[in-house]
Write an enzyme that holds these catalytic residues in place. Structure first.
Site, PDB file in Angstrom:
ATOM      1  N   ARG A  32       3.436 -19.708   2.735  1.00  0.00           N
ATOM      2  CA  ARG A  32       3.031 -19.964   4.118  1.00  0.00           C
ATOM      3  C   ARG A  32       2.914 -21.473   4.409  1.00  0.00           C
ATOM      4  O   ARG A  32       3.149 -21.904   5.532  1.00  0.00           O
ATOM      5  CB  ARG A  32       1.737 -19.231   4.444  1.00  0.00           C
ATOM      6  CG  ARG A  32       1.877 -17.725   4.284  1.00  0.00           C
ATOM      7  CD  ARG A  32       0.823 -16.933   5.011  1.00  0.00           C
ATOM      8  NE  ARG A  32       0.802 -15.567   4.533  1.00  0.00           N
ATOM      9  CZ  ARG A  32       1.670 -14.614   4.871  1.00  0.00           C
ATOM     10  NH1 ARG A  32       2.647 -14.896   5.718  1.00  0.00           N
ATOM     11  NH2 ARG A  32       1.586 -13.394   4.375  1.00  0.00           N
ATOM     12  N   ARG A  70       0.820  -1.211   0.000  1.00  0.00           N
ATOM     13  CA  ARG A  70       0.000   0.000   0.000  1.00  0.00           C
ATOM     14  C   ARG A  70       0.855   1.263   0.000  1.00  0.00           C
ATOM     15  O   ARG A  70       0.478   2.278  -0.594  1.00  0.00           O
ATOM     16  CB  ARG A  70      -0.959  -0.034   1.193  1.00  0.00           C
ATOM     17  CG  ARG A  70      -2.076  -1.072   1.026  1.00  0.00           C
ATOM     18  CD  ARG A  70      -2.722  -1.436   2.361  1.00  0.00           C
ATOM     19  NE  ARG A  70      -3.892  -2.299   2.214  1.00  0.00           N
ATOM     20  CZ  ARG A  70      -3.843  -3.620   2.022  1.00  0.00           C
ATOM     21  NH1 ARG A  70      -2.670  -4.231   1.951  1.00  0.00           N
ATOM     22  NH2 ARG A  70      -4.958  -4.327   1.916  1.00  0.00           N
ATOM     23  N   ARG A  75      -5.398 -23.808   1.111  1.00  0.00           N
ATOM     24  CA  ARG A  75      -4.550 -24.007   2.288  1.00  0.00           C
ATOM     25  C   ARG A  75      -5.097 -25.055   3.250  1.00  0.00           C
ATOM     26  O   ARG A  75      -4.323 -25.681   3.981  1.00  0.00           O
ATOM     27  CB  ARG A  75      -4.328 -22.660   3.003  1.00  0.00           C
ATOM     28  CG  ARG A  75      -3.365 -21.767   2.248  1.00  0.00           C
ATOM     29  CD  ARG A  75      -3.121 -20.435   2.899  1.00  0.00           C
ATOM     30  NE  ARG A  75      -1.999 -19.760   2.255  1.00  0.00           N
ATOM     31  CZ  ARG A  75      -1.721 -18.475   2.374  1.00  0.00           C
ATOM     32  NH1 ARG A  75      -2.497 -17.704   3.122  1.00  0.00           N
ATOM     33  NH2 ARG A  75      -0.681 -17.948   1.764  1.00  0.00           N
ATOM     34  N   SER A  81     -12.874  -9.667   2.772  1.00  0.00           N
ATOM     35  CA  SER A  81     -11.650  -9.593   1.968  1.00  0.00           C
ATOM     36  C   SER A  81     -11.108  -8.179   1.976  1.00  0.00           C
ATOM     37  O   SER A  81     -11.715  -7.274   1.389  1.00  0.00           O
ATOM     38  CB  SER A  81     -11.906 -10.044   0.522  1.00  0.00           C
ATOM     39  OG  SER A  81     -10.770  -9.781  -0.278  1.00  0.00           O
ATOM     40  N   ASP A  89      -4.286 -15.502   7.280  1.00  0.00           N
ATOM     41  CA  ASP A  89      -3.021 -16.015   6.753  1.00  0.00           C
ATOM     42  C   ASP A  89      -2.267 -16.890   7.757  1.00  0.00           C
ATOM     43  O   ASP A  89      -1.276 -17.534   7.389  1.00  0.00           O
ATOM     44  CB  ASP A  89      -2.112 -14.865   6.332  1.00  0.00           C
ATOM     45  CG  ASP A  89      -2.571 -14.203   5.041  1.00  0.00           C
ATOM     46  OD1 ASP A  89      -3.191 -14.898   4.213  1.00  0.00           O
ATOM     47  OD2 ASP A  89      -2.318 -12.998   4.866  1.00  0.00           O
ATOM     48  N   LYS A 146      -6.665 -19.045  -1.469  1.00  0.00           N
ATOM     49  CA  LYS A 146      -5.423 -18.296  -1.270  1.00  0.00           C
ATOM     50  C   LYS A 146      -4.383 -18.761  -2.299  1.00  0.00           C
ATOM     51  O   LYS A 146      -4.737 -19.295  -3.338  1.00  0.00           O
ATOM     52  CB  LYS A 146      -4.934 -18.491   0.167  1.00  0.00           C
ATOM     53  CG  LYS A 146      -5.766 -17.739   1.201  1.00  0.00           C
ATOM     54  CD  LYS A 146      -5.513 -16.248   1.096  1.00  0.00           C
ATOM     55  CE  LYS A 146      -6.114 -15.458   2.232  1.00  0.00           C
ATOM     56  NZ  LYS A 146      -5.759 -14.013   2.127  1.00  0.00           N
TER      57      LYS A 146
END
Length: 448
Positions: free
Chosen positions: A403, A33, A358, A174, A327, A354
């Site tokens: 991850r 960002r 996951r 989201s 996450d 994702k």
């Protein structure tokens, strides 16, 4: 294969105590960002502590392609000379966002209300992920999207020549979708309104306000109502990026399950929309404390101390907490395998779209290492074996997901036998110093 090169198999061996200070990289969400809003401001934005992982570097390249001057000065110090709201130039080449769903969705939003076109692609993992959740609301502004079947990349966005403001209720929790709509609203006249029933990470709202946008956030019976007034002149900022709580999760969780460990993770962002994992771990009985709590750049920050916690219990994680730790569920499942009793995780269907599915990826790997897992479309559970009870010895697929790879490396540190992954290459997208940092604490992670 890794989306960025030859697969890098990795193995994590059982190890002794993890001790010392874990200086994890800057926050990935805030780094993305900072670059995008810096490019949309007028003047020079200075950023320190930027995460220099592949995902963020791809966003920096994209901002250059849209006409901003983005310069790295080394050691996480960057400057961005912005082109102003509505000032993006049309890129000469395809924009490659690598593995980053956040990058591509936010950039699509930022350019969707300018009269330019851009084509986006990514690695094998990103090109499987759904983009309609972003392109549908962008169409309300007047943008058009043409991509592969199922709304997948590669995809061309034709920006709206005469954008209109939008009122949009986000259908699933989201932060990426919310942020894309808000960024698109910057170059639309009038007020763009976004309503989210469940609060998601609010870095975009905080940073938009910091850059001088007129934005209000109100909690109502309908949900969180965010109102943005379009076509401001964003003012350049000096941004110190806090360290990433999602990256901190790995040394923290490793310390909790490895006997004798005591690890300090300094300067971690503790934005309440991101700190759900740490709340959950403490509810399980983790010895996790916050030290030196403070505020930096409008974000709450603290030093986290994690100590070996042999008496953790399985819990039912509240579904409403999912957005604040989405996450972190993969590495939480590793801790759950080392707790006593069942840990139930519900309200997590977002995990299935994702970088990988996951739930499926972790369930496969946990089972391959002797852990019982049950799952449904929107939930999964892990039967804990207690500290030292995970057999290990298995090889897990990472599914091009950073991850997933790091979670199984953490599991190997506290298991009875080593745990391997077929490809640790994707770790570089978010945590390029993962191996030396963990090994510096006492882990035994190696490339095989």
């Amino acid at each position: 294969m890794s989306g960025h090169g030859t697969p890098i198999p990795m193995t994590s061996h059982p190890c002794g105590p993890l001790t010392g200070t874990a200086e994890v990289p800057g926050d990935k969400s805030i780094s993305h960002r900072s670059l995008i809003l810096g490019a949309m401001a007028v003047g020079e934005t200075r950023i320190s502590g930027l995460l220099e992982g592949e995902d963020v570097l791809d966003t920096a390249k994209a901002m250059r392609a849209f006409g901003a001057e983005v310069i790295s000065h080394g050691n996480g110090e960057w400057t961005v000379h912005g082109v102003g709201v509505g000032g993006f130039a049309e890129p000469d080449q395809v924009i490659d966002c690598g593995n980053s769903g956040t990058g591509v969705r936010l950039i699509m939003g930022a350019m969707a209300t300018s009269p330019i076109s851009a084509t986006f692609t990514g690695d094998a993992s990103l090109n499987k992920r759904p983009m309609a959740r972003v392109t549908d609301p962008l169409a309300l502004f007047g943008a058009q999207a043409v991509g592969r079947s199922g709304g997948r990349l590669p995809m061309t966005i034709v920006g709206a020549a005469d954008p209109v403001p939008v009122w949009y209720e986000v259908p699933v929790p989201s932060a990426q979708v919310k942020s894309a709509v808000l960024l698109a609203g910057l170059n639309a006249p009038g007020k763009t309104v976004v309503i989210e029933k469940e609060a998601t990470r609010d870095h975009s709202e905080r940073m938009l306000a910091g850059f001088g946008a007129e934005i209000t956030v109100e909690d109502t019976d309908e949900g969180r109502v965010i109102t943005l007034t379009g076509r401001p002149e964003l003012k350049p900022q000096v941004i110190a990026v806090p360290r990433d709580p999602s990256s901190a999760a790995f040394p923290v969780c490793a310390a909790l399950i490895t006997p004798g460990s005591d690890v300090l993770v300094p300067g971690i962002g503790l934005n309440p929309t991101r700190a759900g994992l740490f709340t959950t771990l403490r509810e399980m009985g983790a010895d996790l404390t916050y030290e030196n709590m403070r505020e930096e750049g409008g974000e709450p920050v603290a030093d986290l101390r994690a100590r070996y916690s042999p008496d953790m219990k399985g819990i039912d994680v509240p579904p409403e907490r999912a957005a604040s730790m989405i996450d972190e569920y993969p590495v939480l499942s590793v801790v759950a395998a080392n707790a006593t009793g069942k840990t139930m995780m519900g309200g997590v269907k977002e995990l299935r779209v994702k970088e990988s599915d996951r739930i499926d990826a972790m369930a496969r790997g946990l089972r391959a290492n002797g852990v019982t897992v049950d799952e449904g479309d929107d939930w999964w559970s892990v039967d804990g074996l207690g500290i030292g009870g995970v057999p290990g010895g298995g090889t897990c697929e990472s599914f091009l997901d950073h991850r997933i790879a790091m979670s199984f490396m953490v599991m190997g540190m506290g298991a009875q036998q080593a745990v391997s992954v077929d490809d640790g290459g994707p770790i570089a997208t978010s945590f390029p110093i993962f191996e030396p940092l963990m090994n510096g604490l006492g882990a035994k992670v190696e490339r095989t």
